[in-house]
Design a protein around this motif. Structure first.
Motif, mmCIF file in Angstrom:
data_model
loop_
_atom_site.group_PDB
_atom_site.id
_atom_site.type_symbol
_atom_site.label_atom_id
_atom_site.label_comp_id
_atom_site.label_asym_id
_atom_site.label_seq_id
_atom_site.Cartn_x
_atom_site.Cartn_y
_atom_site.Cartn_z
ATOM 1 N N VAL A 1 26.501 32.089 40.492
ATOM 2 C CA VAL A 1 27.752 32.626 39.959
ATOM 3 C C VAL A 1 27.763 32.503 38.440
ATOM 4 N N VAL A 2 28.127 33.578 37.770
ATOM 5 C CA VAL A 2 28.348 33.569 36.333
ATOM 6 C C VAL A 2 29.856 33.423 36.100
ATOM 7 N N GLU A 3 30.236 32.426 35.322
ATOM 8 C CA GLU A 3 31.654 32.186 35.024
ATOM 9 C C GLU A 3 31.909 32.427 33.541
ATOM 10 N N LEU B 1 21.998 38.005 33.233
ATOM 11 C CA LEU B 1 22.436 36.974 34.172
ATOM 12 C C LEU B 1 23.132 37.608 35.372
ATOM 13 N N VAL B 2 23.988 38.591 35.097
ATOM 14 C CA VAL B 2 24.719 39.278 36.166
ATOM 15 C C VAL B 2 23.755 39.955 37.136
ATOM 16 N N ALA B 3 22.682 40.497 36.608
ATOM 17 C CA ALA B 3 21.711 41.193 37.469
ATOM 18 C C ALA B 3 21.105 40.264 38.510
ATOM 19 N N GLY B 4 21.045 38.968 38.210
ATOM 20 C CA GLY B 4 20.481 38.024 39.157
ATOM 21 C C GLY B 4 21.506 37.145 39.835
ATOM 22 N N ALA B 5 22.792 37.495 39.708
ATOM 23 C CA ALA B 5 23.872 36.670 40.262
ATOM 24 C C ALA B 5 24.424 37.279 41.550
ATOM 25 N N ASN C 1 23.932 45.518 39.478
ATOM 26 C CA ASN C 1 23.801 44.670 40.663
ATOM 27 C C ASN C 1 24.807 45.135 41.715
ATOM 28 N N PRO C 2 24.423 46.073 42.566
ATOM 29 C CA PRO C 2 25.369 46.663 43.533
ATOM 30 C C PRO C 2 25.973 45.656 44.510
#
Length: 401
Positions: free
Chosen positions: A33-35, A99-103, A129-130
């Protein structure tokens, strides 16, 4: 399942080295999770996910605003690492996108439109990141005539109908701690919504936006009472059984100036309460008639003031009366029941609530203390797949600090 308070549960964080890269213990182990760092409800939702084992990376500002306390005292920031990113730079936005692409999920608590202006709104993130679950935490929601207005917990619970219902019958509404909006109606609902969306994404392969508004959550918490209103059974502020009107669901002062709580709502518990107090043959008026409530309350109050809180605890705490002492935070952590269950734990010498709820097969780990913004730069980004030379380059360019 039981736990006991463990001192110095995270000496690593105390030494300034940050929280663990991965928290595989717990039912959410393996989730990433990215916060986007925020206030109160967003960090609380991130804490809940991290408590349950998710690996949460907090993206802080390079120049965070001064806070009232040292970082280690913000317990809702526990269990995650932090990097400081300049989101006004193209490199900073590109890093967050990576980061979002791998979250599995993202949490943000800005006003509507801020993430879009940064280039990090749902559309570009879901394009990358679908399966991403994009959690949004606001007071008023993403749309509506008040969506862009500033506000705080008190305002959101006021608009939901919750604040008007809390207080004494002949007095104004009473402002509760910001539990109803920020944490109960806000962070808790965001965490629940994200958990639901993560389950659905595992089935469908598709992510979505979770729009969690504190006004919506506070209204949802009022569902039971709206039902009473619809059925003609809501008597108004301070007049309901559980809202402060009844003498058998109330707080009473004891001889030593402390307080106890009575929840003898059912007739059998009330009868036992009177027996324990020596009032079973005192000729108290019928409690079914609300007009008798003030007289009953006065008689109960007189008896409760004859003993100390501890004396009443010794007599009533395990009785069939629905009783508990009113404890301070310090007293709550020391109470034998809470100690036996491990309801509170000690991390780096500081007592705080343990992760909840509990799981029989995948229990949550002890919390790791929160860290200063940006302190985990190399370890955190390495855990998300960046090479050291790349991280050094981002630091040299001022993208991260």
């Amino acid at each position: 399942m039981s736990r006991t308070a463990v001192p110095n549960a995270n000496s690593t964080a105390a030494e300034g080295k940050g929280a663990p890269v991965s928290r595989a213990t717990g039912p959410l182990g393996g989730l990433r999770v990215v916060e986007m760092a925020g206030l109160a409800p967003g960090p609380f939702a991130a804490m809940m996910l991290a408590d349950m084992g998710a690996t949460v990376l907090r993206v802080d500002r390079p120049d965070p605003a001064p806070r009232a306390m040292a970082q280690r005292f913000y317990f809702t920031d526990r269990n995650r690492r932090s990097i400081a990113v300049d989101l006004k730079s193209t490199g900073g936005v590109a890093l967050v996108k990576r980061l979002v692409a791998g979250a599995d999920a993202l949490i943000e608590g800005f006003r509507p439109g801020v993430m879009e202006r940064l280039g990090l709104g749902p559309e570009p993130c879901l394009a990358l990141n679908p399966k991403l679950v994009y959690g949004r935490m606001t007071g008023w929601g993403q749309e509506g005539p008040m969506a862009m207005a500033p506000g705080h917990d008190i305002n959101y619970i006021a608009l939901s109908g919750a604040l008007e219902a809390i207080g004494e019958a002949d007095g104004p509404p009473v402002v509760p701690l910001n539990l109803v909006g920020d944490f109960g109606g806000g962070g808790m609902y965001l965490a629940f919504g994200m958990a639901c969306a993560l389950i659905e994404a595992a089935r469908s392969g598709k992510g979505q936006v979770v729009d969690a508004a504190m006004v919506d959550g506070a209204a949802s918490l009022m569902t039971y009472f709206f039902g009473h209103r619809a059925g003609g059974a809501w008597p108004g502020r301070g007049r309901s059984v559980t809202g402060g009107g009844s003498p058998f669901y109330a707080v009473y002062e004891t001889r030593d100036g402390k307080y106890i709580s009575i929840g003898s709502a059912e007739p059998k518990f009330y009868a036992e309460l009177l027996r324990q107090m020596g009032l079973e043959n005192a000729g108290l008026p019928d409690r079914a008639d609300t007009a008798n409530w003030p007289a009953i309350r006065a008689q109960l109050a007189d008896v409760f003031r004859t003993r100390t809180r501890d004396e009443w605890c010794a007599q009533l705490e395990t009785s069939e009366t629905c009783f508990a002492p009113v404890l301070s935070m310090e007293e709550a952590a020391a109470h034998p029941h809470n100690r036996a269950r491990g309801t509170f734990v000690e991390v780096d010498g500081m007592v705080q609530p343990a992760p909840a709820p509990r799981f029989s097969r995948t229990p949550a780990a002890l919390p790791a203390a929160g860290v200063e913004p940006g302190i985990d730069l190399h370890a955190a980004l390495a855990g998300w797949g960046l090479e050291r030379t790349e991280i050094d380059g981002l630091a040299a360019a001022g993208v991260v600090s």
